[in-house]
Enzyme design. Structure first.
Site, PDB file in Angstrom:
ATOM      1  N   CYS A   1       0.950  -1.052  -0.064  1.00  0.00           N
ATOM      2  CA  CYS A   1      -0.071  -0.084  -0.058  1.00  0.00           C
ATOM      3  C   CYS A   1       0.917   1.328   0.050  1.00  0.00           C
ATOM      4  O   CYS A   1       1.883   1.343   0.956  1.00  0.00           O
ATOM      5  CB  CYS A   1      -0.999  -0.179   1.130  1.00  0.00           C
ATOM      6  SG  CYS A   1      -1.959   1.558   1.196  1.00  0.00           S
TER       7      CYS A   1
ATOM      8  N   CYS B   1       0.330   3.113   3.583  1.00  0.00           N
ATOM      9  CA  CYS B   1       0.788   2.550   4.988  1.00  0.00           C
ATOM     10  C   CYS B   1       1.974   1.546   4.808  1.00  0.00           C
ATOM     11  O   CYS B   1       2.224   1.137   5.917  1.00  0.00           O
ATOM     12  CB  CYS B   1      -0.326   2.330   5.742  1.00  0.00           C
ATOM     13  SG  CYS B   1      -1.202   0.784   5.176  1.00  0.00           S
TER      14      CYS B   1
ATOM     15  N   CYS C   1      -4.897   0.406   6.303  1.00  0.00           N
ATOM     16  CA  CYS C   1      -5.386   2.009   6.573  1.00  0.00           C
ATOM     17  C   CYS C   1      -6.511   2.317   5.689  1.00  0.00           C
ATOM     18  O   CYS C   1      -6.909   3.558   5.699  1.00  0.00           O
ATOM     19  CB  CYS C   1      -4.280   2.753   5.864  1.00  0.00           C
ATOM     20  SG  CYS C   1      -4.183   2.666   3.982  1.00  0.00           S
TER      21      CYS C   1
ATOM     22  N   CYS D   1      -8.255  -5.523  -9.686  1.00  0.00           N
ATOM     23  CA  CYS D   1      -7.804  -4.550 -10.860  1.00  0.00           C
ATOM     24  C   CYS D   1      -7.483  -3.233 -10.017  1.00  0.00           C
ATOM     25  O   CYS D   1      -8.342  -2.603  -9.471  1.00  0.00           O
ATOM     26  CB  CYS D   1      -9.159  -4.392 -11.580  1.00  0.00           C
ATOM     27  SG  CYS D   1      -8.609  -3.307 -13.134  1.00  0.00           S
TER      28      CYS D   1
END
Length: 163
Positions: free
Chosen positions: A81, A84, A132, A152
């Site tokens: 991510c 985070c 997050c 996706c």
């Protein structure tokens, strides 16, 4: 000014539909945003993310197809991510969907959550970071074996760490 019955019903119906869409049509993850383990204020998110990352991760935007270098990333490693740094997908589950966005057939265990997205007037399954709550993309039932799923993802919502 007199208003006829047809106009009144038409305007009333449109207003009712708009109100319902605002009330139930949003993303359910918004109400749960305070429940994620990693939380920042809006000002902290804006400082942490570039404008495009903020628009996607916090504002649920979609990057333009074919613009992410991560769509063409083929090395072994892990996608994280961008908000985070939580590990999301192994490169072993990445495949070329031909859509212009990085696609995967399976996330890492406990890496993502899902919610219902009704923003386009239909129900889609939104994928968000389990740590997050950042918006990553959507999952569709047209992927390859063994799961048949196509996660996706917006490339701007992720970073890549080579193994």
């Amino acid at each position: 000014m007199a208003i006829d019955r047809r106009t009144f019903l038409g305007v009333s119906g449109a207003a009712l539909c708009a109100g319902v869409a605002l009330f139930v049509g949003g993303r359910q993850v918004e109400a749960q945003r305070d429940n994620f383990p990693f939380r920042l204020t809006d000002a902290e998110w804006r400082r942490r993310l570039n404008p495009q990352q903020y628009a996607v991760l916090r504002g649920h935007a979609t990057e333009r197809a074919g613009t992410s270098p991560l769509d063409r990333e083929h090395r072994r490693g892990t996608f994280h991510c961008a908000g985070c740094s939580h590990p999301l997908f192994s490169s072993a589950t990445k495949f070329d969907s031909g859509t212009g966005w990085p696609s995967f057939f399976r996330p890492l265990p406990r890496a993502v959550g899902t919610s219902t997205d009704r923003s386009l007037g239909m129900a889609r399954t939104e994928v968000h970071c389990a740590r997050c709550g950042g918006h990553l993309g959507h999952v569709f039932p047209d992927g390859p074996p063994p799961t048949g799923q196509r996660y996706c993802m917006n490339g701007v919502a992720m970073t890549f760490r080579a193994a």
